[in-house]
Every structure is written in structure tokens, then in C-alpha cells.
Motif scaffolding. Structure first.
Motif, PDB file in Angstrom:
ATOM      1  N   TRP A  60       0.840  -1.200   0.000  1.00  0.00           N
ATOM      2  CA  TRP A  60       0.000   0.000   0.000  1.00  0.00           C
ATOM      3  C   TRP A  60       0.876   1.251   0.000  1.00  0.00           C
ATOM      4  O   TRP A  60       0.591   2.216  -0.710  1.00  0.00           O
ATOM      5  CB  TRP A  60      -0.916  -0.027   1.223  1.00  0.00           C
ATOM      6  CG  TRP A  60      -1.498   1.303   1.590  1.00  0.00           C
ATOM      7  CD1 TRP A  60      -1.004   2.187   2.500  1.00  0.00           C
ATOM      8  CD2 TRP A  60      -2.680   1.910   1.047  1.00  0.00           C
ATOM      9  NE1 TRP A  60      -1.801   3.299   2.560  1.00  0.00           N
ATOM     10  CE2 TRP A  60      -2.836   3.158   1.680  1.00  0.00           C
ATOM     11  CE3 TRP A  60      -3.609   1.511   0.094  1.00  0.00           C
ATOM     12  CZ2 TRP A  60      -3.880   4.027   1.396  1.00  0.00           C
ATOM     13  CZ3 TRP A  60      -4.659   2.381  -0.192  1.00  0.00           C
ATOM     14  CH2 TRP A  60      -4.789   3.612   0.452  1.00  0.00           C
ATOM     15  N   ASN A  65      -3.247   2.772  -3.517  1.00  0.00           N
ATOM     16  CA  ASN A  65      -4.407   2.598  -4.377  1.00  0.00           C
ATOM     17  C   ASN A  65      -5.223   1.453  -3.786  1.00  0.00           C
ATOM     18  O   ASN A  65      -4.664   0.441  -3.375  1.00  0.00           O
ATOM     19  CB  ASN A  65      -3.913   2.258  -5.791  1.00  0.00           C
ATOM     20  CG  ASN A  65      -5.043   2.037  -6.750  1.00  0.00           C
ATOM     21  OD1 ASN A  65      -6.140   2.515  -6.542  1.00  0.00           O
ATOM     22  ND2 ASN A  65      -4.770   1.296  -7.805  1.00  0.00           N
ATOM     23  N   SER A  66      -6.560   1.602  -3.721  1.00  0.00           N
ATOM     24  CA  SER A  66      -7.361   0.643  -2.950  1.00  0.00           C
ATOM     25  C   SER A  66      -7.281  -0.778  -3.504  1.00  0.00           C
ATOM     26  O   SER A  66      -7.476  -1.739  -2.755  1.00  0.00           O
ATOM     27  CB  SER A  66      -8.812   1.104  -2.893  1.00  0.00           C
ATOM     28  OG  SER A  66      -9.352   1.155  -4.186  1.00  0.00           O
ATOM     29  N   THR A  67      -6.975  -0.948  -4.817  1.00  0.00           N
ATOM     30  CA  THR A  67      -6.850  -2.327  -5.331  1.00  0.00           C
ATOM     31  C   THR A  67      -5.686  -3.068  -4.678  1.00  0.00           C
ATOM     32  O   THR A  67      -5.648  -4.286  -4.708  1.00  0.00           O
ATOM     33  CB  THR A  67      -6.633  -2.325  -6.854  1.00  0.00           C
ATOM     34  OG1 THR A  67      -5.530  -1.470  -7.154  1.00  0.00           O
ATOM     35  CG2 THR A  67      -7.859  -1.848  -7.584  1.00  0.00           C
ATOM     36  N   GLN A  70      -7.171  -4.957  -1.621  1.00  0.00           N
ATOM     37  CA  GLN A  70      -8.353  -5.793  -1.846  1.00  0.00           C
ATOM     38  C   GLN A  70      -8.200  -7.201  -1.275  1.00  0.00           C
ATOM     39  O   GLN A  70      -9.165  -7.782  -0.792  1.00  0.00           O
ATOM     40  CB  GLN A  70      -8.625  -5.901  -3.344  1.00  0.00           C
ATOM     41  CG  GLN A  70      -9.803  -5.057  -3.783  1.00  0.00           C
ATOM     42  CD  GLN A  70      -9.935  -5.014  -5.284  1.00  0.00           C
ATOM     43  OE1 GLN A  70      -9.151  -5.617  -6.006  1.00  0.00           O
ATOM     44  NE2 GLN A  70     -10.931  -4.301  -5.759  1.00  0.00           N
ATOM     45  N   LEU A  77     -13.549  -0.934   1.820  1.00  0.00           N
ATOM     46  CA  LEU A  77     -12.540  -0.287   0.983  1.00  0.00           C
ATOM     47  C   LEU A  77     -12.733   1.221   0.864  1.00  0.00           C
ATOM     48  O   LEU A  77     -11.852   1.929   0.387  1.00  0.00           O
ATOM     49  CB  LEU A  77     -12.547  -0.906  -0.420  1.00  0.00           C
ATOM     50  CG  LEU A  77     -11.807  -2.236  -0.597  1.00  0.00           C
ATOM     51  CD1 LEU A  77     -11.899  -2.689  -2.033  1.00  0.00           C
ATOM     52  CD2 LEU A  77     -10.359  -2.132  -0.164  1.00  0.00           C
ATOM     53  N   TRP A  80     -10.126   3.641   2.052  1.00  0.00           N
ATOM     54  CA  TRP A  80      -8.864   3.426   1.342  1.00  0.00           C
ATOM     55  C   TRP A  80      -8.922   3.992  -0.077  1.00  0.00           C
ATOM     56  O   TRP A  80      -7.884   4.077  -0.743  1.00  0.00           O
ATOM     57  CB  TRP A  80      -8.521   1.937   1.285  1.00  0.00           C
ATOM     58  CG  TRP A  80      -8.401   1.324   2.635  1.00  0.00           C
ATOM     59  CD1 TRP A  80      -9.418   0.881   3.418  1.00  0.00           C
ATOM     60  CD2 TRP A  80      -7.205   1.115   3.389  1.00  0.00           C
ATOM     61  NE1 TRP A  80      -8.930   0.408   4.612  1.00  0.00           N
ATOM     62  CE2 TRP A  80      -7.569   0.530   4.607  1.00  0.00           C
ATOM     63  CE3 TRP A  80      -5.845   1.356   3.141  1.00  0.00           C
ATOM     64  CZ2 TRP A  80      -6.643   0.181   5.588  1.00  0.00           C
ATOM     65  CZ3 TRP A  80      -4.928   1.000   4.108  1.00  0.00           C
ATOM     66  CH2 TRP A  80      -5.322   0.419   5.314  1.00  0.00           C
ATOM     67  N   SER A  81     -10.124   4.296  -0.574  1.00  0.00           N
ATOM     68  CA  SER A  81     -10.203   4.857  -1.921  1.00  0.00           C
ATOM     69  C   SER A  81     -10.731   6.281  -1.884  1.00  0.00           C
ATOM     70  O   SER A  81     -11.400   6.729  -2.807  1.00  0.00           O
ATOM     71  CB  SER A  81     -11.068   3.971  -2.812  1.00  0.00           C
ATOM     72  OG  SER A  81     -12.230   3.573  -2.122  1.00  0.00           O
ATOM     73  N   SER A  82     -10.421   7.004  -0.787  1.00  0.00           N
ATOM     74  CA  SER A  82     -10.907   8.382  -0.661  1.00  0.00           C
ATOM     75  C   SER A  82     -10.118   9.311  -1.587  1.00  0.00           C
ATOM     76  O   SER A  82      -9.103   8.936  -2.178  1.00  0.00           O
ATOM     77  CB  SER A  82     -10.757   8.850   0.786  1.00  0.00           C
ATOM     78  OG  SER A  82      -9.386   8.955   1.098  1.00  0.00           O
ATOM     79  N   TRP A  85      -6.385   9.742  -0.745  1.00  0.00           N
ATOM     80  CA  TRP A  85      -5.452   8.683  -1.175  1.00  0.00           C
ATOM     81  C   TRP A  85      -5.288   8.663  -2.675  1.00  0.00           C
ATOM     82  O   TRP A  85      -4.199   8.378  -3.179  1.00  0.00           O
ATOM     83  CB  TRP A  85      -5.902   7.317  -0.641  1.00  0.00           C
ATOM     84  CG  TRP A  85      -5.766   7.249   0.847  1.00  0.00           C
ATOM     85  CD1 TRP A  85      -6.735   6.991   1.743  1.00  0.00           C
ATOM     86  CD2 TRP A  85      -4.575   7.505   1.610  1.00  0.00           C
ATOM     87  NE1 TRP A  85      -6.250   7.077   3.020  1.00  0.00           N
ATOM     88  CE2 TRP A  85      -4.918   7.389   2.966  1.00  0.00           C
ATOM     89  CE3 TRP A  85      -3.263   7.842   1.289  1.00  0.00           C
ATOM     90  CZ2 TRP A  85      -4.001   7.578   3.989  1.00  0.00           C
ATOM     91  CZ3 TRP A  85      -2.345   8.027   2.311  1.00  0.00           C
ATOM     92  CH2 TRP A  85      -2.720   7.889   3.639  1.00  0.00           C
ATOM     93  N   ASN A  86      -6.366   8.965  -3.421  1.00  0.00           N
ATOM     94  CA  ASN A  86      -6.204   9.074  -4.871  1.00  0.00           C
ATOM     95  C   ASN A  86      -5.222  10.191  -5.214  1.00  0.00           C
ATOM     96  O   ASN A  86      -4.399  10.049  -6.123  1.00  0.00           O
ATOM     97  CB  ASN A  86      -7.557   9.360  -5.535  1.00  0.00           C
ATOM     98  CG  ASN A  86      -8.344   8.096  -5.749  1.00  0.00           C
ATOM     99  OD1 ASN A  86      -7.827   7.003  -5.568  1.00  0.00           O
ATOM    100  ND2 ASN A  86      -9.593   8.241  -6.127  1.00  0.00           N
TER     101      ASN A  86
END
Lengths: 143, 124
Positions: A60, A65-67, A70, A77, A80-82, A85-86
Motif C-alpha cells: 500500500w 491505491n485501494s486495489t 483488496q 474499501l 482506502w479509496s478516498s 489517497w487518490n
């Protein structure tokens, strides 16, 4: 014997493209250290300590990246995909791509010595840098 | 004006640059390895589907993981040394010691990671 300083003052060195890229390579390395540390600290705050192994935390960290989380025990998730973070991942992508492509140019310059060859390589490197940045940003935001 | 190379390949391979040269060449191999891996990785996740999955299978190989972690860790530690020495040029006097320190950090960290990678590859 007093040793003479081998570093020239900035006014004598000049401020050309090579000098700028030299300092950019160093500063972007520090920036990547900071961004990865930020990602790791963020992961620990979001509960990574109980939900993933250290290898997954580093995975991470290298690209938030949230993938990349996973396959772990993370229950949701969404945090983690806010946007934060992007944005961090995009910054890391852009800094890393510029650093890496310039590194490839430095290596290529050791083997390609004709002015014409170098011009072609510079053009190719700019095309590579822009296309990898765009494809990477698309993967981060749209996939 | 183009530069001409007057060093043959066989001479270049016999060059004995010792510690600093070893870090230089490993830094270069690590950087190249990462650039190729990350480029392919971004393209694979963009393509996804069968092509992407076939490429992603390579990353799961423990041999590849040992290689890429060597690239990342060595490039990161050596890059930090280069950054510190270049931004504070007076420290160049201690370059040899800095390289020893670098190995003292790299070897234990890499050994622990290699142990974990191989142990999980063996199914532990």
C-alpha cells in the motif's frame, strides 16, 4: 596541504537543464520517501495493524491505491479509496514517473552518444513520460 | 558534438571500481528493474482481462519478488545516500564509510524480507 573545495559556486556552474534535472532527481527521491511514509502512517491509522501483514502495508505504501489492499482483511474499501489517497497516489505516480524516465535518459546517454540519437531518445522519453502518467492516472481514478 | 568511446567492452568488464562502483552498477540495475516492472504493471492494470492476468501471474513468483525487492530496497537506500552526500557536498569525505553503513542497513532488512518471501513460498 589545505584541500581546495571542488564545488564551484552556483554562478559559475550555470543553471541549465542538466543541473535542474540533477536537483530534481534528489528532491523527488526525498518527496517519494515522504509520500510513502505518509501512506504507511495513514494505513496504520486506518487500522492496518489488525487487518494486514507488514508486506501488504508496504505494498500500500509504495502505491496507495485501494486495489492494493483488496486481498487483505480490510472490512471496507471506502476509506482506502478516498480523494486524499487518490491524490497521494497520483502525486507519487507523477513524481515517480518523472524520476524514473529521467533515470532511463541518464542510462541511455551512456550508450547513445550521437546528437541525433540523443534527440530521438529525448523525444521518446517525453512521449513515454506523458503517456505513462496519463494511463496511470486513468487507472487510479477511473478503474 | 558526439562523444566517442575508446574503452572496449572487455576492458570495461575488467574495471575494478570496488565498493563505490558496485553501488553505482546495482543502483542502475535496480532503477532499470523498477522502471521496467512499474511500466509493465501500469499497462497490465490498464489492460486487465486475460493479458493483464497473465502478466500479474509473474509478480506472484517468489523469484520475481526477491528480485524486485532487491531493486527497490537497494535503490532506495543507495539513493538516500546519494541525496544526502550531494546536498551536503562536504560529506563526500565519508563516502566509503557511508557505503559500509548502507550495507549494514541493507543486508539485515533484505535478509528478513527474503526469509519471509521464501517461507511463504514454501507454504509456511
Amino acid at each position: 596541504m589545505a584541500t581546495k573545495s571542488r564545488t564551484l559556486p552556483l554562478s559559475k556552474r550555470g543553471l541549465n537543464f542538466e543541473m535542474l534535472m540533477w536537483i530534481f532527481t534528489r528532491l523527488s527521491a526525498l518527496a517519494m520517501y515522504a509520500l510513502i511514509l505518509f501512506g504507511v502512517i495513514g494505513a496504520l491509522i486506518m487500522g492496518a495493524r489488525n487487518q494486514m501483514s507488514f508486506a501488504d502495508i508496504l505494498r500500500w505504501g509504495f502505491m496507495p491505491n485501494s486495489t492494493h489492499v483488496q486481498s487483505t482483511n480490510v472490512p471496507d474499501l471506502a476509506p482506502w479509496s478516498s480523494f486524499l489517497w487518490n491524490l497521494t497516489a497520483t502525486l507519487l505516480l507523477l513524481v515517480g514517473t518523472a524520476h524514473g524516465v529521467h533515470g532511463l535518459v541518464v542510462i541511455a546517454d551512456d550508450y547513445v552518444t550521437s546528437p541525433r540519437g540523443r534527440l530521438v531518445l529525448r523525444f521518446l522519453s517525453i512521449v513515454t513520460m506523458i503517456s505513462i502518467s496519463i494511463i496511470g492516472a486513468y487507472v487510479l481514478w477511473a478503474l | 558534438m558526439g562523444l566517442s568511446r575508446n574503452v572496449s567492452l572487455s576492458t570495461a568488464l575488467r574495471y575494478k571500481g570496488q565498493g563505490p562502483f558496485l553501488t553505482f552498477i546495482l543502483h542502475r540495475i535496480g532503477g532499470l528493474g523498477m522502471a521496467i516492472f512499474i511500466g509493465i504493471h501500469i499497462l497490465a492494470s490498464f489492460l486487465s482481462g486475460d493479458v493483464g492476468n497473465a502478466i500479474n501471474a509473474v509478480y506472484e513468483s517468489w523469484v520475481f519478488q526477491l528480485f524486485i525487492f532487491f531493486c527497490v530496497l537497494f535503490h532506495a537506500i543507495n539513493g538516500l545516500r546519494i541525496t544526502i552526500v550531494d546536498l551536503w557536498p562536504k560529506l563526500i569525505e565519508h563516502e566509503r564509510e557511508a557505503i559500509w553503513l548502507e550495507w549494514a542497513v541493507f543486508i539485515p532488512v533484505y535478509a528478513i524480507a527474503a526469509f519471509a518471501i521464501i517461507r511463504s513460498a514454501l507454504g509456511g
